[in-house]
Design a protein around this motif. Structure first.
Motif, PDB file in Angstrom:
ATOM      1  N   TYR A  70       0.900  -1.408  -0.125  1.00 53.39           N
ATOM      2  CA  TYR A  70      -0.051  -0.120   0.057  1.00 53.39           C
ATOM      3  C   TYR A  70       0.710   1.194   0.001  1.00 53.39           C
ATOM      4  N   LEU A 128       9.209 -20.268   2.863  1.00 52.80           N
ATOM      5  CA  LEU A 128       9.059 -19.253   2.006  1.00 52.80           C
ATOM      6  C   LEU A 128      10.437 -18.682   1.420  1.00 52.80           C
ATOM      7  N   TRP A 181       6.689  -7.942   4.188  1.00 53.62           N
ATOM      8  CA  TRP A 181       5.228  -8.208   3.963  1.00 53.62           C
ATOM      9  C   TRP A 181       4.689  -9.680   4.345  1.00 53.62           C
ATOM     10  N   PHE A 182       5.467 -10.535   3.548  1.00 53.69           N
ATOM     11  CA  PHE A 182       5.007 -11.839   3.741  1.00 53.69           C
ATOM     12  C   PHE A 182       5.190 -12.525   5.233  1.00 53.69           C
ATOM     13  N   ALA A 240       2.266 -10.875   7.405  1.00 52.60           N
ATOM     14  CA  ALA A 240       1.240 -11.623   6.941  1.00 52.60           C
ATOM     15  C   ALA A 240       1.045 -13.153   7.426  1.00 52.60           C
ATOM     16  N   THR A 271      -0.247 -14.792  12.467  1.00 55.05           N
ATOM     17  CA  THR A 271      -1.208 -15.419  12.145  1.00 55.05           C
ATOM     18  C   THR A 271      -1.394 -16.857  12.257  1.00 55.05           C
ATOM     19  N   SER A 272      -0.241 -17.599  11.750  1.00 58.11           N
ATOM     20  CA  SER A 272      -0.124 -19.025  11.946  1.00 58.11           C
ATOM     21  C   SER A 272       0.344 -19.482  13.514  1.00 58.11           C
ATOM     22  N   LEU A 284      -7.180 -12.393  12.855  1.00 56.53           N
ATOM     23  CA  LEU A 284      -7.304 -10.929  12.544  1.00 56.53           C
ATOM     24  C   LEU A 284      -8.908 -10.492  12.685  1.00 56.53           C
ATOM     25  N   ARG A 316     -11.479  -0.558   5.861  1.00 62.98           N
ATOM     26  CA  ARG A 316     -11.321  -0.019   4.719  1.00 62.98           C
ATOM     27  C   ARG A 316     -11.537   1.611   4.937  1.00 62.98           C
ATOM     28  N   PRO A 360     -12.449 -16.229   8.408  1.00 58.74           N
ATOM     29  CA  PRO A 360     -11.232 -16.210   9.206  1.00 58.74           C
ATOM     30  C   PRO A 360     -10.102 -15.709   8.245  1.00 58.74           C
ATOM     31  N   ARG A 367     -11.737  -9.137  -2.861  1.00 58.64           N
ATOM     32  CA  ARG A 367     -10.406  -9.261  -3.865  1.00 58.64           C
ATOM     33  C   ARG A 367      -9.217  -9.118  -2.714  1.00 58.64           C
ATOM     34  N   HIS A 368      -9.430  -8.674  -1.482  1.00 56.65           N
ATOM     35  CA  HIS A 368      -8.323  -8.887  -0.675  1.00 56.65           C
ATOM     36  C   HIS A 368      -8.069  -9.885   0.388  1.00 56.65           C
ATOM     37  N   CYS A 403      -7.093 -13.204   2.010  1.00 59.77           N
ATOM     38  CA  CYS A 403      -5.865 -13.899   2.157  1.00 59.77           C
ATOM     39  C   CYS A 403      -5.547 -14.672   0.916  1.00 59.77           C
ATOM     40  N   VAL A 404      -4.089 -14.379   0.545  1.00 56.52           N
ATOM     41  CA  VAL A 404      -3.710 -15.304  -0.369  1.00 56.52           C
ATOM     42  C   VAL A 404      -2.531 -16.477  -0.018  1.00 56.52           C
ATOM     43  N   PHE A 420      -1.595 -22.154   2.265  1.00 63.34           N
ATOM     44  CA  PHE A 420      -0.199 -22.322   2.885  1.00 63.34           C
ATOM     45  C   PHE A 420      -0.400 -22.436   4.631  1.00 63.34           C
ATOM     46  N   ALA A 421      -1.148 -21.438   5.039  1.00 63.80           N
ATOM     47  CA  ALA A 421      -1.661 -21.341   6.609  1.00 63.80           C
ATOM     48  C   ALA A 421      -2.257 -22.752   7.278  1.00 63.80           C
TER      49      ALA A 421
END
Ligand code: HEM
Length: 453
Positions: A97, A162, A261-262, A265, A269-270, A330, A335, A389, A394-395, A397-398, A402-403
């Motif tokens: 961002y 990663l 960033w990765f 993220a 969380t994990s 989270l 927004r 969760p 569009r946002h 989690c990608v 993996f998580a």
């Protein structure tokens, strides 16, 4: 919005939650722990409620219709980028961002491609290897703070999967300390003012600059290894190979930002989800026993946990799904309203924030039967806007797949080696939120004992 316009259009402002202080509104109550505060907002006002975060008017929307309205709105109306500007000094200017939208979209695509299925098959054995090393020196029985332990483990698994074995091996105390300084700079107060704590902001900027140097050194070393003919298939290599649509490559500064960033993220969380998994397993020994039987039947004596076998663990899947319902890490998804946003009879004005909360969404009795009870055998709703969760739209989690892979691999391995018990009474373990991510009470101690096999 002018009162007259409200009269003409018949739209109304959302109800304001009680208890605002004259100068800071609801800021202190929100920062203390957003989760119970947002539950109070919903209990008091229903589907739509507004509160004041020291001048930033924020509206919480709850329920499938309201979530759908938020997630279907374009970025030009509800902007994630504007709401999350407080992350820009952490990841760096020009990343996510902090970059123009067209660049941000391409960077996100680079992240998503790096987590494709063909890469994931390599990750399960790496995670199992890290878990094996992690427990190698555990005594036959003992007691520990498992929040701390999972934080340590998932930092290793995330960086190893990663960023590659060389990156993981070079993870120094300096690296960990710098990363910690970055983390400490992000808390609920940052939603209202990213530079709120000036000393933390200063440490954050020093840490970000030094991390950039350290990751830059890794880039140089990786390029030298490539020149020697070595091959790599990790995310770090993916960043080095990736190109924007005009053919240019990521700069070293951008690569460092993508790494940070990765890690941000995916790490806590994990880790926090793993901590809650363990607490809920220890709270429910019967369910833990059923899962161990499932794992034993599937894996036998094998030390390996393959990608394929991870897809055949329905009880572990259901348990994790329920952990993510009650303890979604989270709690606040925000927004910024760029153009007045209309929902039913309400108008939320440009300049305000809107918020969706998985924590509140997952406690709706009309969607989840007896929502406060932990029940992995419950039926989950089909619609995409009830169980969130990993967010939505569009946002979304990608790193979702993996998580799940990471947490399941950890437990598929761990539960066959050790059994666990709570150290404190079950009600001691509560959702707390000292940073932007939910975690169990601090300390989070449990007892463990090696299984006789
Ligand atoms: C249990 C673990 C995880 C949970 C619960 C989770 C949850 C979420 C949620 C709710 C969002 C949406 C935020 C919003 O709408 O404002 C998100 C976004 C994101 N997540 Fe995750 N996440 C997890 C793990 C991961 C992992 C392991 C990675 C990477 C390896 C990751 C990468 C991302 C990225 C890059 C985004 C931003 C997507 C965008 O900007 O469009 N996440 N995550």
């Amino acid at each position: 919005m002018e009162d007259s316009l409200v009269r003409e259009t018949g739209m109304i402002s959302p109800p304001m939650v009680s208890g605002a202080k004259p100068d800071t509104g609801h800021f202190e109550e929100f920062c203390l722990n957003p989760a119970p505060f947002l539950m109070r907002c919903h209990a008091e006002c229903g589907e739509v409620s507004s509160f004041d975060l020291a001048g930033l008017k924020t509206t919480l929307l709850v329920g499938e219709d309201a979530h759908e309205a938020v997630y279907r709105a374009p970025d030009s109306q509800l902007s994630a980028a504007q709401a999350y500007q407080f992350m820009v000094p952490v990841f760096g200017q020009g990343i996510q961002y902090g970059a123009p939208p067209a660049i941000e979209r391409q960077q996100l695509k680079i992240q998503a491609v790096g987590l494709r299925h063909d890469r994931m098959v390599h990750y399960a054995p790496i995670i199992a290897q890290e878990v094996r090393q992690w427990i190698a020196d555990w005594p036959d029985e003992g007691e520990d703070d498992f929040y701390e332990k999972f934080t340590e483990l998932t930092l290793k698994t995330s960086t190893h999967c990663l960023m590659g074995a060389d990156f993981r091996a070079s993870m120094s105390d300096e690296f960990r300390g710098l990363y910690h300084d970055l983390e400490m700079s992000v808390d609920p107060a940052g939603l209202a003012d990213p530079n709120q704590h000036s000393e933390m902001a200063m440490r954050r900027d020093i840490a970000r600059a030094r991390l950039g140097e350290l990751i830059g050194e890794r880039v140089v070393q990786r390029k030298a290894a490539l020149a020697r003919g070595e091959e790599f298939h990790d995310m770090f290599q993916h960043y080095l190979d990736a190109t924007y649509s005009d053919g240019t490559r990521l700069t070293d500064h951008e690569i460092a930002g993508m790494v940070i960033w990765f890690m941000f993220a995916g790490h806590h969380t994990s880790g926090n989800t793993s901590s809650w998994m363990l607490v809920e397993l220890a709270r429910h020994p019967d369910l833990m026993a059923e899962i161990v039987v499932e794992l034993d039947q599937l894996l036998g004596d094998s030390e390996q946990v393959s990608f394929q076998s991870l897809r055949e663990m329905p009880l572990l899947d259901a348990f994790l799904e329920e952990v993510l319902r009650l303890h979604a890490p989270l709690v606040t998804l925000s927004r910024r309203v760029m153009k007045d946003f209309h929902y039913k009879d309400y108008v939320i004005e440009a300049g305000d924030n809107v918020m969706v909360s998985p924590y509140v969404a997952h406690r709706q009795p009309e969607i989840f039967d007896d929502p406060l009870s932990f029940n992995p055998k419950r039926t989950f709703p089909d619609g995409p806007f009830a169980y969130l969760p990993f967010g939505g739209g569009r946002h979304k989690c990608v790193g979702n797949a993996f998580a799940l892979l990471q947490v399941k691999t950890i437990f598929a391995y761990l539960l066959r080696k050790f059994e666990f018990e709570l150290s404190e009474p079950a009600e001691y373990y509560r959702d707390i939120m000292p940073s932007l991510i939910l975690r169990p009470s601090d300390p989070c101690r449990l007892r463990f004992r090696r299984r006789g096999r």
